[in-house]
Motif scaffolding. Sequence first.
Motif, PDB file in Angstrom:
ATOM      1  N   ALA A  63       0.821  -1.212   0.000  1.00  0.00           N
ATOM      2  CA  ALA A  63       0.000   0.000   0.000  1.00  0.00           C
ATOM      3  C   ALA A  63       0.852   1.258   0.000  1.00  0.00           C
ATOM      4  CB  ALA A  63      -0.935  -0.014   1.212  1.00  0.00           C
ATOM      5  N   SER A  64       2.122   1.171   0.495  1.00  0.00           N
ATOM      6  CA  SER A  64       2.980   2.344   0.577  1.00  0.00           C
ATOM      7  C   SER A  64       3.811   2.567  -0.682  1.00  0.00           C
ATOM      8  CB  SER A  64       3.915   2.224   1.783  1.00  0.00           C
ATOM      9  OG  SER A  64       4.723   1.071   1.659  1.00  0.00           O
ATOM     10  N   SER A  65       3.771   1.625  -1.619  1.00  0.00           N
ATOM     11  CA  SER A  65       4.515   1.783  -2.861  1.00  0.00           C
ATOM     12  C   SER A  65       3.564   1.641  -4.041  1.00  0.00           C
ATOM     13  CB  SER A  65       5.632   0.745  -2.957  1.00  0.00           C
ATOM     14  OG  SER A  65       5.101  -0.562  -2.977  1.00  0.00           O
ATOM     15  N   CYS A  66       3.951   2.256  -5.149  1.00  0.00           N
ATOM     16  CA  CYS A  66       3.083   2.250  -6.325  1.00  0.00           C
ATOM     17  C   CYS A  66       3.813   1.627  -7.496  1.00  0.00           C
ATOM     18  CB  CYS A  66       2.661   3.672  -6.684  1.00  0.00           C
ATOM     19  SG  CYS A  66       1.778   4.528  -5.359  1.00  0.00           S
ATOM     20  N   PRO A  67       3.187   0.709  -8.197  1.00  0.00           N
ATOM     21  CA  PRO A  67       3.835   0.088  -9.359  1.00  0.00           C
ATOM     22  C   PRO A  67       3.960   1.039 -10.542  1.00  0.00           C
ATOM     23  CG  PRO A  67       1.586  -0.678  -9.165  1.00  0.00           C
ATOM     24  CD  PRO A  67       1.854   0.143  -7.936  1.00  0.00           C
ATOM     25  N   SER A  68       3.199   2.143 -10.529  1.00  0.00           N
ATOM     26  CA  SER A  68       3.263   3.121 -11.610  1.00  0.00           C
ATOM     27  C   SER A  68       3.117   4.515 -11.017  1.00  0.00           C
ATOM     28  CB  SER A  68       2.150   2.863 -12.643  1.00  0.00           C
ATOM     29  OG  SER A  68       0.870   2.971 -12.036  1.00  0.00           O
ATOM     30  N   PRO A  69       3.626   5.549 -11.693  1.00  0.00           N
ATOM     31  CA  PRO A  69       3.525   6.909 -11.142  1.00  0.00           C
ATOM     32  C   PRO A  69       2.080   7.368 -11.029  1.00  0.00           C
ATOM     33  CG  PRO A  69       4.290   6.956 -13.413  1.00  0.00           C
ATOM     34  CD  PRO A  69       4.298   5.519 -12.994  1.00  0.00           C
ATOM     35  N   SER A  70       1.832   8.122  -9.980  1.00  0.00           N
ATOM     36  CA  SER A  70       0.470   8.618  -9.759  1.00  0.00           C
ATOM     37  C   SER A  70       0.551  10.029  -9.205  1.00  0.00           C
ATOM     38  CB  SER A  70      -0.265   7.702  -8.766  1.00  0.00           C
ATOM     39  OG  SER A  70      -1.568   8.189  -8.493  1.00  0.00           O
ATOM     40  N   PHE A  71      -0.053  10.988  -9.906  1.00  0.00           N
ATOM     41  CA  PHE A  71      -0.045  12.386  -9.493  1.00  0.00           C
ATOM     42  C   PHE A  71      -1.440  12.974  -9.616  1.00  0.00           C
ATOM     43  CE2 PHE A  71       4.331  11.569 -10.671  1.00  0.00           C
ATOM     44  CZ  PHE A  71       5.040  12.218  -9.674  1.00  0.00           C
ATOM     45  N   GLY A  72      -1.693  13.972  -8.792  1.00  0.00           N
ATOM     46  CA  GLY A  72      -2.970  14.672  -8.861  1.00  0.00           C
ATOM     47  C   GLY A  72      -2.990  15.679 -10.000  1.00  0.00           C
ATOM     48  N   THR A  73      -4.073  16.406 -10.090  1.00  0.00           N
ATOM     49  CA  THR A  73      -4.206  17.440 -11.108  1.00  0.00           C
ATOM     50  C   THR A  73      -3.202  18.558 -10.851  1.00  0.00           C
ATOM     51  OG1 THR A  73      -6.567  16.945 -11.284  1.00  0.00           O
ATOM     52  CG2 THR A  73      -5.821  19.050 -12.194  1.00  0.00           C
ATOM     53  N   ALA A  74      -2.580  19.070 -11.902  1.00  0.00           N
ATOM     54  CA  ALA A  74      -1.564  20.111 -11.774  1.00  0.00           C
ATOM     55  C   ALA A  74      -2.157  21.390 -11.209  1.00  0.00           C
ATOM     56  CB  ALA A  74      -0.930  20.386 -13.127  1.00  0.00           C
ATOM     57  N   THR A  75      -1.421  22.006 -10.290  1.00  0.00           N
ATOM     58  CA  THR A  75      -1.774  23.326  -9.763  1.00  0.00           C
ATOM     59  C   THR A  75      -0.712  24.304 -10.237  1.00  0.00           C
ATOM     60  OG1 THR A  75      -2.755  22.327  -7.785  1.00  0.00           O
ATOM     61  CG2 THR A  75      -2.235  24.681  -7.691  1.00  0.00           C
ATOM     62  N   ASN A  76      -1.113  25.368 -10.870  1.00  0.00           N
ATOM     63  CA  ASN A  76      -0.171  26.314 -11.453  1.00  0.00           C
ATOM     64  C   ASN A  76       0.025  27.531 -10.554  1.00  0.00           C
ATOM     65  OD1 ASN A  76       0.083  24.711 -13.804  1.00  0.00           O
ATOM     66  ND2 ASN A  76      -1.803  25.588 -14.634  1.00  0.00           N
ATOM     67  N   PHE A  77       1.272  27.981 -10.458  1.00  0.00           N
ATOM     68  CA  PHE A  77       1.625  29.152  -9.666  1.00  0.00           C
ATOM     69  C   PHE A  77       2.402  30.120 -10.556  1.00  0.00           C
ATOM     70  CE2 PHE A  77       1.282  25.542  -6.820  1.00  0.00           C
ATOM     71  CZ  PHE A  77       0.444  26.017  -5.818  1.00  0.00           C
ATOM     72  N   GLY A  78       2.091  31.378 -10.446  1.00  0.00           N
ATOM     73  CA  GLY A  78       2.696  32.387 -11.288  1.00  0.00           C
ATOM     74  C   GLY A  78       4.174  32.596 -10.980  1.00  0.00           C
ATOM     75  N   ALA A  79       4.946  32.950 -12.014  1.00  0.00           N
ATOM     76  CA  ALA A  79       6.359  33.285 -11.857  1.00  0.00           C
ATOM     77  C   ALA A  79       6.631  34.515 -12.719  1.00  0.00           C
ATOM     78  CB  ALA A  79       7.229  32.106 -12.251  1.00  0.00           C
ATOM     79  N   GLY A  80       7.864  34.654 -13.234  1.00  0.00           N
ATOM     80  CA  GLY A  80       8.198  35.794 -14.081  1.00  0.00           C
ATOM     81  C   GLY A  80       7.942  35.494 -15.544  1.00  0.00           C
ATOM     82  N   GLY A  81       8.592  36.263 -16.435  1.00  0.00           N
ATOM     83  CA  GLY A  81       8.387  36.082 -17.866  1.00  0.00           C
ATOM     84  C   GLY A  81       9.299  35.022 -18.445  1.00  0.00           C
ATOM     85  N   GLY A  82       8.705  34.010 -19.083  1.00  0.00           N
ATOM     86  CA  GLY A  82       9.466  32.947 -19.720  1.00  0.00           C
ATOM     87  C   GLY A  82      10.292  32.111 -18.782  1.00  0.00           C
ATOM     88  N   PRO A  83       9.693  31.482 -17.778  1.00  0.00           N
ATOM     89  CA  PRO A  83      10.486  30.648 -16.861  1.00  0.00           C
ATOM     90  C   PRO A  83      11.064  29.424 -17.581  1.00  0.00           C
ATOM     91  CG  PRO A  83       8.139  30.378 -16.435  1.00  0.00           C
ATOM     92  CD  PRO A  83       8.259  31.486 -17.423  1.00  0.00           C
ATOM     93  N   VAL A  84      12.352  29.179 -17.390  1.00  0.00           N
ATOM     94  CA  VAL A  84      13.015  28.052 -18.065  1.00  0.00           C
ATOM     95  C   VAL A  84      13.760  27.121 -17.106  1.00  0.00           C
ATOM     96  CG1 VAL A  84      13.279  29.218 -20.286  1.00  0.00           C
ATOM     97  CG2 VAL A  84      15.009  29.539 -18.527  1.00  0.00           C
ATOM     98  N   GLY A  85      13.970  27.541 -15.872  1.00  0.00           N
ATOM     99  CA  GLY A  85      14.684  26.701 -14.908  1.00  0.00           C
ATOM    100  C   GLY A  85      14.087  26.846 -13.529  1.00  0.00           C
ATOM    101  N   VAL A  86      14.101  25.766 -12.746  1.00  0.00           N
ATOM    102  CA  VAL A  86      13.535  25.806 -11.395  1.00  0.00           C
ATOM    103  C   VAL A  86      14.381  24.951 -10.462  1.00  0.00           C
ATOM    104  CG1 VAL A  86      11.982  23.846 -11.837  1.00  0.00           C
ATOM    105  CG2 VAL A  86      11.405  25.522 -10.037  1.00  0.00           C
ATOM    106  N   ALA A  87      14.491  25.376  -9.212  1.00  0.00           N
ATOM    107  CA  ALA A  87      15.214  24.631  -8.178  1.00  0.00           C
ATOM    108  C   ALA A  87      14.492  24.807  -6.854  1.00  0.00           C
ATOM    109  CB  ALA A  87      16.659  25.099  -8.072  1.00  0.00           C
TER     110      ALA A  87
END
Length: 352
Positions: A63-87
Amino acid sequence: MRSTFLSGSLATRRAKGSLWYSYLGSAAIAFLVLLATGAFAWVGSSSAAPEILPSAAPYSPSASSCPSPSFGTATNFGAGGGPVGVAGGDFNGDGSLDLAVANYNSDNVSVLLGDGSGGFGTPTNFSVGSIPGSVAVGDFNRDGIPDLAVANNGSNNVTVLLGNGSATNFPVGTAPNWVAVGDFNRDGSPDLVTANYGSNNVSVLLNLCNVSCPSPSYGTATNFPVGTLPVSVAVGDFNRDGNPDLAVANQSSDNVSVLLNMCGASVETPTATTTNTPTNTSVPTNTSTPTPISTNTAIVATSTGTPTTTPGSTQVLPTPTTTTTPISTATACTSASQMYLRIAPSTPTSDA
């Protein structure tokens, strides 16, 4: 009657003996089980025996591991103009992961503070160089606070943003598209490497800060050639020698350049010198064949003895004595030129 008594006593003793052997067998089994599970403690030993741990169970989905990736619906957050890298990093010290975004079109980085539940606040923007392509996180002035390093494609430099808000630029190669962090000279301070899209090389900047510093300090960039149009660089110990190596993705030559870190190896730029001092003013002729320079040791040639000359004879020079002296190895390398002396491949070739 006596025979009956003896016979009965013998039968009783045999029964008791069987029962005793049964007890001994059960105890032996229990002892072996205790040893196998590590629950048995040695008694009377002068030093404690090492703990015996049970072997790891084979992996099986639960139950604690998943045989395939599972993600919820994407939530978007604003950034600057033309974001190309994130850390990611904990930039405000509250224990929650925050985000830093390099904005290609607005020449800044956006910092979004995390709430610890997957949400992020309004971005705060910090100016950097021209056309930032990527951002990396590290404690560059060693004060315990995470800082940012930004590769600026348009201004040919790296901007180091300290956690206190100050910014300092350091020049690198042409059109740096990516920046990564690693301790390349093994001195404990985080160094920087950039993939330079316009000059087909990577630049290594060694960190000169050994303790907490009020401002970031890096040495002059040292460049190492790679393939054509490098777009990104990754850090890892690819030959498992304890040194961080580099892998560079080359867009135009369709290959990856792997640069092995030679810091601490007994390999440096070898040199050879031969000194012969004659005792007269005639010009000696040295017909000896030079010895090829080894790639693993430095060759230093020294002459011993005094040349002799007799009237009407040809001057004879002493035979140089060659001494092979390995380069001494240090825990930390003092310059980037001591690293990445071997590049695999040394000259990346295109498959086209």
